[in-house]
Design an enzyme around this catalytic site. Sequence first.
Site: not given
Length: 281
Positions: A52, A96, A119
């Site tokens: 990422k 995460q 997200d």
Amino acid sequence: MPQIINGKEISAQIKEELKDKVKAMKEDGISVCLAVIQVGDDPASSVYVGNKKKACAYIGITSLSYELPEETTQEELLALIGELNKRKDVNGILVQLPVPAHIDKDAVIRAIAPEKDVDGFHPQSVGALCIGQEGFVSCTPAGIIQLLKRSGIEIAGKECVIIGRSNIVGKPMALLLLRENGTVTVTHSGTKDLKEVTRRADILVAAVGKPKMITREYVKEGAVVIDVGIHRNENNKLCGDVDYDDVAPVCSAITPVPGGVGPMTIAMLMNNCVESAALRQ
Ligand code: GUN
């Protein structure tokens, strides 16, 4: 042989488009910044987080990296998210997953400001998707829609069957296909006569989490098959939820593993970050 849906190529194309957009935004004085938080040092998470950050650097997005020790308390994590929520220079916040067991994942997701929830996991983002309002969409299913559209595959009016009902893939996938006017069925481990249901699909999305479970008996001739799974087989080679060699000859289009759905997730995360920065202006 079927059309091979090339996620590597399509994600590269999206990243080029975003790179141009970020450059133009910079010229207008708008910068894009993603904060990435990892708690603990799970090796798989470290690889994902690294990818990422690399994608951010490539596109011209600033990434702030927070690598917190395993013992970080929930209060400490929530305090960091609170600070990042307030910062005007931060457009996206990503924690995460998984987080260590002593931290309540849902409390963490709820703490992220919905306008920075790149997200698309916040209940407000999911609710907005459900009732057709603006909000961030979970990256993997959003990437699958892009794969279909950019491969010239029509969704409207098609029978779409999803195997798997997770919050990250199955459920948002159903809502997105519905938004595109597909006729949607969601199946799961409790579905009776699963093969009969999946054999109705014009578009079959496999997000089961079992290596090579989907053989040609599950697939109607000429169907489009999207494979969300990623596993290592007995020879340490990557494989999906779909038995590719068995299914490919009977379908009209299929995503390979690797190089299908996988690369799209990060491309869509980058897209959400850019959108978040653009919307703030
Ligand atoms: N862990 C596995 N996939 C994801 C994802 O898409 N986002 C976050 N935050 N964690 C993950």
